[in-house]
Design a protein around this motif. Structure first.
Motif, PDB file in Angstrom:
ATOM      1  N   ILE A 262      -5.774  13.982   0.731  1.00 57.98           N
ATOM      2  CA  ILE A 262      -6.763  13.252   1.838  1.00 57.98           C
ATOM      3  C   ILE A 262      -5.873  14.193   3.132  1.00 57.98           C
ATOM      4  O   ILE A 262      -5.271  14.488   3.534  1.00 57.98           O
TER       5      ILE A 262
ATOM      6  N   MET B   6      -7.227   7.706  -5.939  1.00 55.57           N
ATOM      7  CA  MET B   6      -6.260   6.759  -4.521  1.00 55.57           C
ATOM      8  C   MET B   6      -7.388   7.163  -3.272  1.00 55.57           C
ATOM      9  O   MET B   6      -7.766   8.061  -2.527  1.00 55.57           O
ATOM     10  N   GLU B   7      -7.351   5.726  -2.737  1.00 56.74           N
ATOM     11  CA  GLU B   7      -8.008   5.999  -1.065  1.00 56.74           C
ATOM     12  C   GLU B   7      -7.073   4.970   0.395  1.00 56.74           C
ATOM     13  O   GLU B   7      -6.938   4.139  -0.865  1.00 56.74           O
ATOM     14  N   PRO B   8      -7.119   4.744   1.376  1.00 55.55           N
ATOM     15  CA  PRO B   8      -6.528   3.690   2.143  1.00 55.55           C
ATOM     16  C   PRO B   8      -7.885   3.367   2.244  1.00 55.55           C
ATOM     17  O   PRO B   8      -8.978   3.166   2.537  1.00 55.55           O
TER      18      PRO B   8
ATOM     19  N   HIS C 213      -0.443   2.692   6.586  1.00 56.79           N
ATOM     20  CA  HIS C 213      -1.383   3.172   5.423  1.00 56.79           C
ATOM     21  C   HIS C 213      -1.562   2.280   4.175  1.00 56.79           C
ATOM     22  O   HIS C 213       0.119   2.912   3.617  1.00 56.79           O
ATOM     23  N   GLU C 214      -2.365   1.812   3.857  1.00 55.15           N
ATOM     24  CA  GLU C 214      -1.671   1.207   2.397  1.00 55.15           C
ATOM     25  C   GLU C 214      -3.180   2.236   1.645  1.00 55.15           C
ATOM     26  O   GLU C 214      -4.226   1.641   2.053  1.00 55.15           O
ATOM     27  N   LEU C 215      -2.641   2.554   0.241  1.00 52.98           N
ATOM     28  CA  LEU C 215      -3.354   2.750  -0.354  1.00 52.98           C
ATOM     29  C   LEU C 215      -3.954   2.312  -1.739  1.00 52.98           C
ATOM     30  O   LEU C 215      -3.328   1.677  -2.005  1.00 52.98           O
ATOM     31  N   ARG C 216      -5.233   2.423  -1.895  1.00 49.11           N
ATOM     32  CA  ARG C 216      -5.529   1.472  -3.711  1.00 49.11           C
ATOM     33  C   ARG C 216      -5.778   2.127  -4.732  1.00 49.11           C
ATOM     34  O   ARG C 216      -6.706   3.653  -3.787  1.00 49.11           O
TER      35      ARG C 216
ATOM     36  N   VAL D 180      -1.312  12.958  -3.008  1.00 54.87           N
ATOM     37  CA  VAL D 180      -1.801  11.594  -3.506  1.00 54.87           C
ATOM     38  C   VAL D 180      -1.509  11.805  -5.437  1.00 54.87           C
ATOM     39  O   VAL D 180      -2.707  11.793  -5.322  1.00 54.87           O
TER      40      VAL D 180
ATOM     41  N   THR E 288      -5.342  13.003  -5.641  1.00 60.09           N
ATOM     42  CA  THR E 288      -6.148  12.946  -4.274  1.00 60.09           C
ATOM     43  C   THR E 288      -5.460  13.456  -3.382  1.00 60.09           C
ATOM     44  O   THR E 288      -3.840  12.938  -3.097  1.00 60.09           O
TER      45      THR E 288
ATOM     46  N   THR F 233      -9.626   3.358  -6.396  1.00 58.32           N
ATOM     47  CA  THR F 233     -10.603   3.364  -6.462  1.00 58.32           C
ATOM     48  C   THR F 233     -11.823   2.614  -7.454  1.00 58.32           C
ATOM     49  O   THR F 233     -10.753   2.859  -8.563  1.00 58.32           O
TER      50      THR F 233
END
Length: 379
Positions: free
Chosen positions: A292, A253-255, A306-309, A247, A290, A311
């Motif tokens: 993953i 970013m994180e799921p 998957h939606e990522l936001r 990403v 990032t 951190t």
């Protein structure tokens, strides 16, 4: 003669046969999905997605996904479909992108020396062992609309809209995209949200060779106010799925959730200055990368996309592989061996230094001891 050896042989043979059957079953089972959409072979052929790696670039308004599949099986034709939240542009991706990102995110290797031999050192073993640690550094619209269709390398790409999942499935099948029965049901939520679709047929290769190995990367771009990676259609997969996701964004970013798979594992996080194909995708400026990894042992449990936001903090992370190495000198002589050997020599030297003088003093004090003769006579 005892029958126990024969019984053991039969058990081992039965176990080997069972393992062989399991492996053959995994090879011929159809994989009706990959991470970004449903993938299906033609007729009775079989195709499996051994590995899917995708790169996602998101700047808060526009999202780009570059996908690369590694496939196996005997299918000479295959097709897959990917839902997207808005109008998409499709082109071929740069194959140099993936090795560049692999180089940027590879673990750091550190060597830890130790004095005393352990389980992996001589004289206990001839092998070694490594350990892995971590460090922080619209109404009235037609039921199916064809936005465009083009040939891109190995792919025949159709960009579609649909207001009815069954109509979408009918169009796809009429145009050479034969899909499983359950797909219309799984497409329902996307139709309800007025998403669009990228349908891709893998064109037969020269000579009719099966579709195997790494396929050409495909690049899909669309507007999106949130970073989303379509995964719901992977519910159709009959074998465990593996996803690798790079990403590129302004922040780490994180799921939002595991969506039915194992807990996503971050294997790299850090701000990078990309070059080459990565710079072309990232916009030729520093960006936060990032990486993953995630496994889906039971794809039927996948419950969404998957939606990522971002951190809370852009905390950097890089895996560190620790290599244990015995402390040596010279031509690889263990220091502990020299120390122990040297200590033993010193002990012997000290013992001799104390014992020999004492021995001499005793002989001087008692000259008759040790076999010396005395001569005398009568007067």
């Amino acid at each position: 003669m005892s029958t126990k050896p024969r019984t053991n042989v039969r058990r081992i043979w039965a176990l080997l046969c069972a393992l062989l059957a399991l492996q053959l079953g995994s090879l011929i089972s159809p994989a009706y999905a990959c991470g970004c959409g449903a993938m299906v072979p033609d007729g009775t052929s079989r195709i499996g997605v051994d590995r899917e790696v995708s790169v996602v670039r998101w700047d808060g308004r526009r999202e780009e996904i570059v996908m690369r599949f590694t496939v196996g099986g005997d299918a000479r034709r295959a097709a897959w479909i990917m839902p997207v939240p808005s109008r998409a542009d499709v082109s071929l991706g740069d194959p140099d992108l993936f090795p560049e990102l692999d180089a940027l995110t590879r673990p750091e290797h550190l060597t830890d020396t130790h004095f005393w031999p352990g389980a992996g050192d001589w004289p206990f073993s001839s092998g070694g062992r490594d350990s892995v640690g971590a460090a922080l550094p619209g109404a009235g619209a037609p039921r199916v609309g064809v936005i465009g269709r083009e040939r891109l390398g190995d792919f025949d790409v159709a960009r579609l809209t649909a207001t009815d999942p069954d109509a979408l499935r009918t169009w796809l099948e009429a145009n050479g995209f034969k899909l499983p029965e359950r797909l219309a049901t799984e497409l329902g939520p996307y139709v309800d949200r007025a998403w669009e679709y990228v349908a891709v047929r893998l064109v037969p290769r020269e000579g009719g060779a099966p579709l195997r190995g790494e396929l050409e990367p495909l690049r899909i771009r669309f507007d999106s106010a949130r970073l989303v990676y379509p995964m719901r259609l992977s519910r159709l997969a009959r074998t465990p799925q593996s996803l690798g996701l790079y990403v590129l964004a302004d922040h780490r970013m994180e799921p939002v959730s595991p969506i039915g798979g194992n807990i996503p594992e971050v294997t790299f996080a850090g701000r990078v200055e990309p070059e080459g194909a990565t710079a072309e995708l990232a916009g030729d400026r520093p960006v936060f990368l990032t990486a993953i990894e995630q496994r889906f042992p039971e794809p039927s449990r996948i419950d969404g996309d998957h939606e990522l936001r971002a951190t809370a903090a852009d905390t950097p992370y890089r895996r560190i592989v620790h290599h244990r190495e015995l402390l040596t000198v010279g031509g690889g002589v263990p220091v502990w061996l020299l120390t122990v050997g040297g200590g033993a020599l010193v002990a012997v030297a000290v013992t001799l230094a104390v014992w020999v003088p004492r021995r001499r003093r005793r002989r001087t004090a008692h000259p008759g001891v040790g076999g010396a003769s005395q001569v005398g006579g009568a007067i």
